[in-house]
Design a protein around this motif. Structure first.
Motif, PDB file in Angstrom:
ATOM      1  N   ASN A 240      51.232  42.730  39.669  1.00 10.46           N
ATOM      2  CA  ASN A 240      50.047  43.140  40.419  1.00 10.46           C
ATOM      3  C   ASN A 240      48.876  43.521  39.517  1.00 10.46           C
ATOM      4  N   ILE A 241      47.715  42.933  39.796  1.00 14.09           N
ATOM      5  CA  ILE A 241      46.474  43.241  39.082  1.00 14.09           C
ATOM      6  C   ILE A 241      45.429  43.709  40.090  1.00 14.09           C
ATOM      7  N   LEU A 242      44.868  44.867  39.859  1.00 10.10           N
ATOM      8  CA  LEU A 242      43.807  45.379  40.731  1.00 10.10           C
ATOM      9  C   LEU A 242      42.466  44.794  40.288  1.00 10.10           C
ATOM     10  N   ILE A 243      41.728  44.211  41.235  1.00  9.66           N
ATOM     11  CA  ILE A 243      40.382  43.679  40.946  1.00  9.66           C
ATOM     12  C   ILE A 243      39.386  44.427  41.824  1.00  9.66           C
ATOM     13  N   ALA A 244      38.420  45.081  41.184  1.00  8.32           N
ATOM     14  CA  ALA A 244      37.513  45.977  41.924  1.00  8.32           C
ATOM     15  C   ALA A 244      36.051  45.747  41.532  1.00  8.32           C
ATOM     16  N   PRO A 245      35.300  44.953  42.309  1.00 12.32           N
ATOM     17  CA  PRO A 245      33.878  44.752  42.024  1.00 12.32           C
ATOM     18  C   PRO A 245      32.997  45.827  42.666  1.00 12.32           C
TER      19      PRO A 245
ATOM     20  N   ILE B 126      42.735  43.406  45.857  1.00  9.45           N
ATOM     21  CA  ILE B 126      41.283  43.563  45.855  1.00  9.45           C
ATOM     22  C   ILE B 126      40.886  44.931  46.383  1.00  9.45           C
ATOM     23  N   ALA B 127      39.952  45.575  45.688  1.00 10.92           N
ATOM     24  CA  ALA B 127      39.464  46.892  46.111  1.00 10.92           C
ATOM     25  C   ALA B 127      37.949  46.965  45.933  1.00 10.92           C
ATOM     26  N   SER B 128      37.259  47.381  46.975  1.00  9.65           N
ATOM     27  CA  SER B 128      35.805  47.583  46.896  1.00  9.65           C
ATOM     28  C   SER B 128      35.373  48.309  48.158  1.00  9.65           C
ATOM     29  N   ASP B 129      34.105  48.145  48.535  1.00  8.04           N
ATOM     30  CA  ASP B 129      33.615  48.731  49.777  1.00  8.04           C
ATOM     31  C   ASP B 129      32.476  47.874  50.308  1.00  8.04           C
ATOM     32  N   GLY B 130      32.072  48.125  51.533  1.00  9.87           N
ATOM     33  CA  GLY B 130      30.903  47.473  52.118  1.00  9.87           C
ATOM     34  C   GLY B 130      30.958  45.957  52.139  1.00  9.87           C
ATOM     35  N   ALA B 131      29.795  45.328  51.884  1.00  7.06           N
ATOM     36  CA  ALA B 131      29.659  43.877  51.971  1.00  7.06           C
ATOM     37  C   ALA B 131      30.513  43.152  50.943  1.00  7.06           C
ATOM     38  N   ALA B 132      30.686  43.759  49.761  1.00 11.78           N
ATOM     39  CA  ALA B 132      31.510  43.128  48.720  1.00 11.78           C
ATOM     40  C   ALA B 132      32.951  42.977  49.187  1.00 11.78           C
ATOM     41  N   LEU B 133      33.485  44.020  49.814  1.00 10.27           N
ATOM     42  CA  LEU B 133      34.858  43.973  50.320  1.00 10.27           C
ATOM     43  C   LEU B 133      34.963  42.993  51.488  1.00 10.27           C
ATOM     44  N   ALA B 134      33.949  42.986  52.362  1.00  9.84           N
ATOM     45  CA  ALA B 134      33.947  42.074  53.516  1.00  9.84           C
ATOM     46  C   ALA B 134      33.960  40.618  53.057  1.00  9.84           C
ATOM     47  N   LEU B 135      33.175  40.303  52.034  1.00  6.12           N
ATOM     48  CA  LEU B 135      33.123  38.934  51.525  1.00  6.12           C
ATOM     49  C   LEU B 135      34.474  38.511  50.958  1.00  6.12           C
ATOM     50  N   LEU B 136      35.098  39.382  50.170  1.00  6.15           N
ATOM     51  CA  LEU B 136      36.366  39.022  49.533  1.00  6.15           C
ATOM     52  C   LEU B 136      37.516  38.956  50.541  1.00  6.15           C
ATOM     53  N   LYS B 137      37.404  39.691  51.626  1.00  5.89           N
ATOM     54  CA  LYS B 137      38.395  39.576  52.702  1.00  5.89           C
ATOM     55  C   LYS B 137      38.339  38.184  53.327  1.00  5.89           C
ATOM     56  N   LYS B 138      37.120  37.649  53.482  1.00  6.44           N
ATOM     57  CA  LYS B 138      36.955  36.313  54.045  1.00  6.44           C
ATOM     58  C   LYS B 138      37.450  35.241  53.084  1.00  6.44           C
ATOM     59  N   GLU B 139      37.224  35.468  51.783  1.00  8.87           N
ATOM     60  CA  GLU B 139      37.644  34.487  50.779  1.00  8.87           C
ATOM     61  C   GLU B 139      39.159  34.484  50.570  1.00  8.87           C
TER      62      GLU B 139
ATOM     63  N   VAL C  76      42.730  55.401  41.925  1.00  5.40           N
ATOM     64  CA  VAL C  76      43.340  54.353  41.099  1.00  5.40           C
ATOM     65  C   VAL C  76      44.587  54.870  40.395  1.00  5.40           C
ATOM     66  N   LYS C  77      44.575  56.133  39.977  1.00  5.74           N
ATOM     67  CA  LYS C  77      45.757  56.724  39.337  1.00  5.74           C
ATOM     68  C   LYS C  77      46.950  56.694  40.295  1.00  5.74           C
ATOM     69  N   GLU C  78      46.703  56.996  41.558  1.00  3.84           N
ATOM     70  CA  GLU C  78      47.770  56.957  42.569  1.00  3.84           C
ATOM     71  C   GLU C  78      48.239  55.521  42.797  1.00  3.84           C
ATOM     72  N   TRP C  79      47.287  54.578  42.852  1.00  3.12           N
ATOM     73  CA  TRP C  79      47.633  53.178  43.085  1.00  3.12           C
ATOM     74  C   TRP C  79      48.472  52.604  41.941  1.00  3.12           C
ATOM     75  N   CYS C  80      48.215  53.059  40.709  1.00  2.00           N
ATOM     76  CA  CYS C  80      48.967  52.547  39.553  1.00  2.00           C
ATOM     77  C   CYS C  80      50.463  52.725  39.762  1.00  2.00           C
ATOM     78  N   THR C  81      50.848  53.885  40.297  1.00  2.00           N
ATOM     79  CA  THR C  81      52.260  54.170  40.559  1.00  2.00           C
ATOM     80  C   THR C  81      52.735  53.517  41.847  1.00  2.00           C
ATOM     81  N   LYS C  82      51.952  53.703  42.896  1.00  2.00           N
ATOM     82  CA  LYS C  82      52.335  53.219  44.226  1.00  2.00           C
ATOM     83  C   LYS C  82      52.455  51.690  44.268  1.00  2.00           C
ATOM     84  N   LEU C  83      51.535  50.989  43.593  1.00  2.00           N
ATOM     85  CA  LEU C  83      51.493  49.532  43.659  1.00  2.00           C
ATOM     86  C   LEU C  83      52.101  48.861  42.431  1.00  2.00           C
ATOM     87  N   GLY C  84      52.522  49.667  41.463  1.00  2.00           N
ATOM     88  CA  GLY C  84      53.113  49.117  40.249  1.00  2.00           C
ATOM     89  C   GLY C  84      52.167  48.206  39.492  1.00  2.00           C
ATOM     90  N   LEU C  85      50.951  48.653  39.296  1.00  2.00           N
ATOM     91  CA  LEU C  85      49.932  47.822  38.645  1.00  2.00           C
ATOM     92  C   LEU C  85      50.287  47.567  37.179  1.00  2.00           C
TER      93      LEU C  85
END
Length: 354
Positions: A7-12, A39-52, A97-106
């Motif tokens: 798992n790799i977290l990508i956050a624009p 994928i992690a972000s917010d607003g329009a950036a997150l909406a666009l990547l959800k569609k992609e 992100v610190k919590e996600w590192c453990t929870k998601l095994g990044l």
């Protein structure tokens, strides 16, 4: 033996759509190399990547509360006024992100200009072409603050070339730096296609409000007497795609990457903002263009001037632009042909477990 996907977290950053769109080829390449992007972000950036990437996991991060003033000259002070909210968001996302590192095994993190998306126990990369953050007289301090955060990351990937042949100029190149910089080459989600020209002009809008809307309204007025075929992309990410035809102008609220790739290849010239992601797309497609930088955004103004001084393409300020200026495009040479591939496997070695 079954291969384990990592798992790799990508956050624009959610500021315009450029940070999100240039992460699209990264996501594809990670999947090709047996990684699982999250994928992690917010607003329009997150909406666009959800569609992609509807098949991937999508997570929400706190907003940086980046707001534009209606007057360009007030932009810097508007950003300064909102800086406490931005700092709060950076602190919050670091904890998340610190919590996600453990929870998601990044096994890796790739942040595109999100300054709190890193972890000391996980290989963390920041993607930025802004090693020098232009802000007028305060450039030295804004750059120093940015370097403070960049140093927290394992590596800094600059989507450009090192040396004299480059496109970001003084933005992405420092005379002396202790930052762990890797110049990875130009990064674009698009490919050059051999398609017949269908449109004389493509208008491609992007960027934060209210300046995006100001430019949309101005250009629609200017195009009323334009006799050639135009395709107009507003750059508004909504639930459903909408199409409207006004005389010779076909208007869409947004397009997916594949749709954009086709119509950009089918267009003779592009009228757009001078964002760095847009420049990389134009390089990939070898398209001629005319730039209108976002008023008050020092980076876009610098890049537009740099392209004009290099004889690549013309530009005009938003208030002074008129449709007749498009004739200037033919007087410029356009972008050079680039054939240097990005060595993804070498870059991704950072995330391979020992």
């Amino acid at each position: 033996m079954k291969t384990i996907r990592k798992n790799i977290l990508i956050a624009p950053l959610n500021w315009g759509l450029g940070h999100a769109t240039r992460c699209i080829p990264l996501v594809h390449e990670l999947e090709k190399n047996n990684f699982t992007p999250i994928i992690a972000s917010d607003g329009a950036a997150l909406a666009l990547l959800k569609k992609e990437f509807p098949h991937l996991m999508h997570l929400e991060l706190p907003s940086y509360h980046i707001e534009y003033s209606t007057k360009a000259k007030n932009l810097k002070w508007e950003l300064l006024k909102n800086s406490p909210k931005t700092i709060s968001a950076i602190i919050s996302e670091k904890k998340i992100v610190k919590e996600w590192c453990t929870k998601l095994g990044l096994c890796g993190i790739i942040s595109d200009n999100r300054l709190g998306v890193y972890n000391i126990n996980v290989p963390s990369v920041i993607i930025t072409h802004q090693l020098r953050v232009l802000s007028g007289r305060t450039t030295w301090i804004s750059s120093k603050i940015h370097h403070y955060f960049i140093k927290k990351f394992t590596e800094c990937w600059v989507p450009d070339y090192g040396g004299n042949f480059n496109f970001s100029g003084k933005l992405g190149h420092l005379k002396d730096s202790k930052l762990n910089i890797q110049y990875i080459g130009t990064l674009s989600r698009l490919e050059k296609l051999s398609l017949p020209i269908q449109y004389d002009l493509m208008v491609l809008l992007s960027g934060p409000e209210p300046q995006r809307t100001f430019l949309e309204e101005k250009l629609l007025k200017e195009l009323k007497n334009y006799e050639q075929k135009v395709i107009f992309i507003k750059g508004i990410i909504e639930q459903e795609q909408k199409k409207e035809v006004l005389d010779t102008v076909t208007i869409y609220n947004f397009m997916t990457s594949k749709e954009l790739e086709i119509v950009m290849n089918q267009s003779d010239k592009i009228l757009c903002r001078s964002g760095y992601t847009t420049i990389m797309d134009l390089i990939k497609l070898r398209k001629k263009a005319f730039f209108i930088p976002t008023p008050g955004q020092f980076e876009q103004e610098y890049l537009a001037k740099k392209m004009k001084q290099s004889g690549i393409l013309p530009y005009a300020k938003q208030d002074s632009f008129n449709i007749e200026m498009l004739k200037e495009v033919e007087m410029y040479k356009g972008f050079p042909t680039i054939s240097k591939p990005i060595h993804w496997k070498n870059l991704f070695n950072l995330f391979e477990s020992e």
